[in-house]
Design an enzyme around this catalytic site. Sequence first.
Site, short mmCIF file in Angstrom:
data_model
loop_
_atom_site.label_atom_id
_atom_site.label_comp_id
_atom_site.label_asym_id
_atom_site.label_seq_id
_atom_site.Cartn_x
_atom_site.Cartn_y
_atom_site.Cartn_z
N LYS A 24 0.84 -1.21 0.00
CA LYS A 24 0.00 0.00 0.00
C LYS A 24 0.88 1.26 0.00
O LYS A 24 0.65 2.16 -0.80
CB LYS A 24 -0.89 -0.06 1.25
N ARG A 29 2.92 5.87 -3.36
CA ARG A 29 4.08 6.64 -3.83
C ARG A 29 4.23 6.52 -5.34
O ARG A 29 4.48 7.50 -6.03
CB ARG A 29 5.34 6.16 -3.11
N SER A 165 7.61 10.08 11.30
CA SER A 165 6.48 9.89 10.39
C SER A 165 6.93 9.88 8.93
O SER A 165 7.38 10.90 8.40
CB SER A 165 5.43 10.99 10.58
N ASP A 312 2.46 -0.33 12.54
CA ASP A 312 1.18 -0.78 11.97
C ASP A 312 0.82 -2.19 12.43
O ASP A 312 -0.34 -2.60 12.30
CB ASP A 312 1.23 -0.74 10.43
N LYS A 339 -3.95 6.85 14.55
CA LYS A 339 -4.13 6.02 13.34
C LYS A 339 -5.61 5.96 12.95
O LYS A 339 -6.41 6.77 13.42
CB LYS A 339 -3.54 4.63 13.58
N ARG A 343 -5.62 3.32 18.28
CA ARG A 343 -5.24 1.90 18.31
C ARG A 343 -4.73 1.42 19.66
O ARG A 343 -4.54 0.22 19.83
CB ARG A 343 -4.22 1.59 17.20
C1 S3P Z 1 2.77 5.22 5.96
C2 S3P Z 1 3.44 5.65 7.06
C3 S3P Z 1 3.08 5.27 8.42
C4 S3P Z 1 2.08 4.13 8.46
C5 S3P Z 1 1.00 4.28 7.45
C6 S3P Z 1 1.57 4.37 6.05
C7 S3P Z 1 3.29 5.62 4.64
O1 S3P Z 1 2.53 6.38 9.08
O2 S3P Z 1 1.54 3.99 9.75
O3 S3P Z 1 0.12 3.18 7.51
O4 S3P Z 1 2.93 5.00 3.62
O5 S3P Z 1 4.11 6.56 4.60
P1 S3P Z 1 3.46 7.54 9.68
O6 S3P Z 1 3.55 8.62 8.67
O7 S3P Z 1 2.77 7.98 10.93
O8 S3P Z 1 4.81 6.95 9.93
#
Ligand code: S3P
Length: 427
Positions: A24, A29, A165, A312, A339, A343
């Site tokens: 995903k 991206r 993040s 996650d 989230k 969670r």
């Molecule tokens: C993601 C980053 C994560 C993850 C999310 C997908 C991404 O979040 O929990 O499900 O694709 O960049 P954070 O931005 O809080 O790290």
Amino acid sequence: MSESVVVEGPGRPFAAGIEVPGDKSLSHRAIILSAMATGVSVVRRPATGRDVAATVEIVKALGIEVDGSSFLSPGIDGWNSPAAALDCGNSGTTMRLLAGALSGSGVTASLVGDGFLMRRPMRRLVDPLQALGAKVGLSEEGTAPIDIQGAPQTTAANVEIPLASAQVRTAFSLAATRADGESTVTSPAGFRDHTERWLESMGLGKKESPTTFRIYPGDIPSYEYHIPGDPSSAAFLWAAAAIVPGAHVATPNVSLNPGRIGFLQVLEAMGATVSGEVTGAILGDPVGNVEVKGSPLHGTTVSGALAASALDELPLLAIVASYAEGITTVADAGELRAKESDRIATTVAMVNALGGGAQAREDGFEVLGLGWLDGGIVDADGDHRIAMAGAVAATAATGPVTISGAESVGVSWPRFFEALEALWSSQ
Ligand code: S3P
């Protein structure tokens, strides 16, 4: 409409090789970078869920022609300002990554989402994007709608982000490819660095240290992306095998980015047999095969960068921990509250509803593993990962598990229940 699904585990070990849907994070991206590039890009085997479908619909609204796996774009300088608000559905990644890309375009747009996404924190995006000169507006509560008045050229900046993040770093980096000079972003370790690896492979950035990334401005090239399987989906199958001594699962061709495999390290620390081999890479980001075998498990502690790289999977870890002997502690994971659901609250409620023993902490939770769960009713609270973790609990529970809100699995893995049944019925 809330759908209930009743799942009952096989009551015996199983062994299977299962291919999981495309990743995903990488699919979002690849689609956004394809939209930013000029010409045709191809995204093979993207994730099948609603989150990625939302990203596809939005790039179409910006003027990208999508035909199956092919994306024909006029380039970011040719994007349209959409007439209506852009609907990100349940997908925080769609919203945050596109906020970054739009900041470096000539587009004026508003990003909205479903009731869950409209409550998630977005203030974290604003400072880094404003440092690049972007005009980004939020509600007074710091939530969406995100109103963006983009500019085709941003102003180079050096920012520090207090959170690990990946979404915020990616938003900044995408906008910084449009800057009038080099920019840097520094944030704590543990995040998935897909964007950094890909931009570096494209000659648009350089990792200066484990925490600092330098972005060189330039055009995103068109590309043919082969998306590997999603380790965050495979994790549900790994966990199902891990909690049944003698069970075995193999998942070929999944992303093995170091920021994605913390959960495998945790399973190994708890006593599961884990093996993995890197077989290739997509734009410098490793891909490979993983096998997990179940054994008697014991409790563990997950904190710091490991908690970030397993974030996650932490609701699922609470199920695995229930089947282990002893206490499992998860700390430094306060981000779980931001989230798709809170969670920490939903994970603790899930374990307790199944007859286990879990307790919330400010920055995580504790599970007292007794080695079994009874079964019961799990309320997914609109959160796909809670629905799937609850179903995995049924693998070895003494009774059935009912998942209320089971339709939420469609966000990331619409055919999840079939895959779990296929695993359980294998010999
Ligand atoms: C993601 C980053 C994560 C993850 C999310 C997908 C991404 O979040 O929990 O499900 O694709 O960049 P954070 O931005 O809080 O790290």
